[in-house]
Write a protein that holds these residues in place. Structure first.
Motif, PDB file in Angstrom:
ATOM      1  N   ILE A  97       0.769  -1.513   0.423  1.00  0.00           N
ATOM      2  CA  ILE A  97      -0.121  -0.297   0.252  1.00  0.00           C
ATOM      3  C   ILE A  97       0.736   1.077   0.083  1.00  0.00           C
ATOM      4  CG2 ILE A  97      -1.782   1.469   1.140  1.00  0.00           C
ATOM      5  CD1 ILE A  97      -2.686  -1.766  -0.035  1.00  0.00           C
ATOM      6  N   LEU A 124     -10.800   5.572   4.140  1.00  0.00           N
ATOM      7  CA  LEU A 124      -9.187   3.771   4.829  1.00  0.00           C
ATOM      8  C   LEU A 124     -10.327   2.812   5.763  1.00  0.00           C
ATOM      9  CD1 LEU A 124      -7.465   6.970   6.577  1.00  0.00           C
ATOM     10  CD2 LEU A 124      -6.804   5.461   4.207  1.00  0.00           C
ATOM     11  N   LEU A 184     -10.675   0.491   2.987  1.00  0.00           N
ATOM     12  CA  LEU A 184      -9.882   0.379   2.755  1.00  0.00           C
ATOM     13  C   LEU A 184      -8.952  -0.940   3.860  1.00  0.00           C
ATOM     14  CD1 LEU A 184      -6.844  -0.241   1.459  1.00  0.00           C
ATOM     15  CD2 LEU A 184      -5.984   1.738   2.419  1.00  0.00           C
ATOM     16  N   GLY A 185      -9.276  -1.121   5.186  1.00  0.00           N
ATOM     17  CA  GLY A 185      -9.216  -1.477   6.686  1.00  0.00           C
ATOM     18  C   GLY A 185      -9.236  -2.265   6.268  1.00  0.00           C
ATOM     19  N   LEU A 223      -8.405  -5.106   3.738  1.00  0.00           N
ATOM     20  CA  LEU A 223      -6.978  -5.651   4.250  1.00  0.00           C
ATOM     21  C   LEU A 223      -7.152  -7.179   5.334  1.00  0.00           C
ATOM     22  CD1 LEU A 223      -4.742  -2.637   4.439  1.00  0.00           C
ATOM     23  CD2 LEU A 223      -4.482  -4.157   2.639  1.00  0.00           C
ATOM     24  N   PHE A 252       3.439  -1.229   4.195  1.00  0.00           N
ATOM     25  CA  PHE A 252       2.868   0.177   4.055  1.00  0.00           C
ATOM     26  C   PHE A 252       4.170   0.642   4.242  1.00  0.00           C
ATOM     27  CE2 PHE A 252       1.073   3.374   6.124  1.00  0.00           C
ATOM     28  CZ  PHE A 252       0.539   4.544   5.172  1.00  0.00           C
ATOM     29  N   LEU A 260      -4.872   6.435   9.858  1.00  0.00           N
ATOM     30  CA  LEU A 260      -4.408   5.572   8.931  1.00  0.00           C
ATOM     31  C   LEU A 260      -4.118   4.594  10.150  1.00  0.00           C
ATOM     32  CD1 LEU A 260      -2.146   7.277   7.111  1.00  0.00           C
ATOM     33  CD2 LEU A 260      -3.334   5.977   6.235  1.00  0.00           C
ATOM     34  N   TYR A 262      -7.028   2.494  11.248  1.00  0.00           N
ATOM     35  CA  TYR A 262      -7.666   2.150   9.829  1.00  0.00           C
ATOM     36  C   TYR A 262      -6.618   0.925   9.010  1.00  0.00           C
ATOM     37  CZ  TYR A 262     -11.810   5.171  11.072  1.00  0.00           C
ATOM     38  OH  TYR A 262     -12.948   5.983  11.209  1.00  0.00           O
ATOM     39  N   VAL A 263      -5.767   1.476   8.707  1.00  0.00           N
ATOM     40  CA  VAL A 263      -4.683   1.058   8.101  1.00  0.00           C
ATOM     41  C   VAL A 263      -2.957   0.114   9.262  1.00  0.00           C
ATOM     42  CG1 VAL A 263      -3.233   0.798   5.980  1.00  0.00           C
ATOM     43  CG2 VAL A 263      -5.005   2.717   6.069  1.00  0.00           C
ATOM     44  N   CYS A 278      -1.568  -4.520   9.047  1.00  0.00           N
ATOM     45  CA  CYS A 278      -0.130  -3.943   8.537  1.00  0.00           C
ATOM     46  C   CYS A 278       1.566  -5.405   9.149  1.00  0.00           C
ATOM     47  CB  CYS A 278       0.841  -2.657   8.047  1.00  0.00           C
ATOM     48  SG  CYS A 278      -0.320  -1.573   6.965  1.00  0.00           S
TER      49      CYS A 278
END
Length: 469
Positions: A242, A262, A265-266, A269, A279, A293, A296-297, A301
């Protein structure tokens, strides 16, 4: 008596010349040993054949040129009396110069959104009016650059991005499958590059770097995400990369839009937990985006990649709730390792994190958990050599164009009770175990014949990842 004095002076001068020659010879031999060691370690372990890798998001048309040439041509030299000042986004020509100078004086990379569309349109018109040999046009964006490098290194790659037909034609040579709708107009990003010791007004750059400006209204929305998700139902990637999320930084979203994007996107993933997720961070100035970030992301990762500016930025967001806009251009290894460790301890208990890669001008450092990642010695050597190859724009690493900036030894930590790690020129990748993780550090043969600076981190991170999947 006079003759004796003259003879002594001649002997002393001769000895000084011989001593300097000896030091130069010794340093050349040391550099040659380091390069040979890095090449040997890079070539050592076998890697998997053609792994599937998915990379998102976004794409743009990058134009690389000398930043000062463009600013002068655009008639902005009269603005040099302005003081360096940080702006979260750029509203007018004066703010453009202020923000450029802010990063320029630190030799720091930066990227900002230009809110005034006419100002940006005029800037691009000035670019196009310059001689064609004064610039280079290329498909840009973190995701396309990383995808191209991974494909070059032997991966089977799919890229989530919206592009114009023209941009797809420019990108076709990279053998990457592009998934996303078609755009009508290219999103142009202007990369203002500068060399070390370049002067602009009364300011001088301490190192070579670049400042990026754009007025991109499409990539912030991750428009390719739905088709990307659909394609991956049959592609089964071993690694998902990402990047490009800095396009959301200070972008004028409507209330709740960014969080919804976001959050989606989370969810994506989370639903692909069988694949490792990397990421790649970037220049974030909006602390609320960094917090989103982190919410949510980043919990989804396995790996994070960043440079010497982005690490203290993330560290600051985690420890103080604020961002650090510039940092030391030549950070000590010990301070970088301490911050990497602090990020690891902060994030390791709330997500999947098992790898952090920090790429600096002078060295590469990877912190990792042994059970999750293999070939780390080779990965950090590959990263170091890729940094030189990319900036010098050559497949060969020539000693004549190389410089080792990393010290012959460094502390494992700036805190009390640390120990020193010594650089062995014959075996230049240093690896050791800490209580929670392992670490590998390698010196970078810094390119002294700079051809390009943009895209360096994306190429370095991707090359290292290829060795570990």
């Amino acid at each position: 008596m006079i003759r004796k004095g003259i003879s002594c002076l001649v002997v002393v001068a001769l000895l000084a010349v011989l001593f300097q020659s000896y030091l130069s010879y010794r340093e050349t031999r040391r550099l040659q040993s380091i390069l040979a060691g890095l090449l040997r370690i890079e070539a050592g372990p076998p890697v998997s054949d053609r792994p599937n890798v998915a990379v998102g998001f976004g794409a743009c048309l990058d134009v690389f040129l000398d930043g000062l040439t463009l600013l002068r041509y655009a008639g902005l030299t009269s603005e040099t009396k302005r003081k360096p000042s940080h702006n979260f986004y750029i509203n007018d020509a004066g703010e453009l110069v202020e923000t450029f100078l802010y990063f320029f004086q630190h030799g720091a990379a930066g990227e900002r959104f230009i809110a005034d569309e006419k100002l940006f349109s005029d800037l691009v018109a000035h670019v196009r009016a310059l001689p064609s040999d004064a610039m280079t046009w290329a498909v840009g964006g973190n995701a396309p650059v990383m995808a191209a490098r991974l494909a070059k290194e032997g991966c089977r790659v799919v890229l989530g991005a919206t592009m114009t037909t023209r941009l797809k034609r420019m990108y076709s040579a990279s053998s990457v499958t592009v998934v996303g709708d078609e755009l009508h107009d290219d999103d142009v990003h202007v990369i203002l590059e500068y060399q070390k010791e370049t002067r602009f007004g009364s300011f001088e750059a301490p190192r070579a770097n670049r400042f990026i400006v754009h007025s991109d209204y499409s990539n912030a929305y991750l428009e390719s995400l739905p088709r990307f998700i659909e394609f991956l139902e049959t592609f089964s990637p071993e690694l998902i990369v990402i990047g490009g999320l800095q396009m959301m930084d200070n972008f004028p979203f409507k209330s709740g839009e960014r969080e919804a994007i976001l959050g989606g996107l989370g969810d994506f993933l989370r639903n692909h937990a069988n694949a490792k997720v990397h990421f790649e961070l970037a220049s974030f100035a909006d602390v609320s985006l960094l917090n989103d970030l982190l919410r949510y992301v980043i919990p989804h990762c396995d790996s994070l990649g960043m440079n010497e500016q982005e690490l203290p930025n993330l560290f600051s967001a985690l420890t103080t709730g604020d961002v650090t806009l510039t940092s030391d251009a030549y950070p000590r290894v010990a301070s970088v390792l301490d911050r990497m460790g602090a990020v690891w301890r902060s994030l390791g208990g709330v997500g999947r994190l098992s790898r952090i890669h920090v790429h600096t001008l002078a060295y590469q450092a990877i912190m990792y958990r042994d059970s999750a990642w293999s070939n780390t010695r080779a990965a950090v050597a590959k990263a170091s050599l890729t940094a030189h190859r990319h900036v010098c724009d050559t497949p060969r690493v020539e000693p004549a164009n190389s410089l080792i900036l990393m010290d012959g030894s460094f502390s494992s930590s700036a805190s009390n009770g640390d120990y020193r790690v010594y650089l062995d020129p014959e075996d230049p990748v240093s690896c050791w175990e800490e209580s929670r993780y392992s670490v590998c550090v390698a010196p970078v043969p810094v390119c002294t014949r700079v051809i390009r600076t943009g895209g360096g981190g994306d190429n370095v991170s991707s090359a290292a990842l290829r060795m570990q999947i």
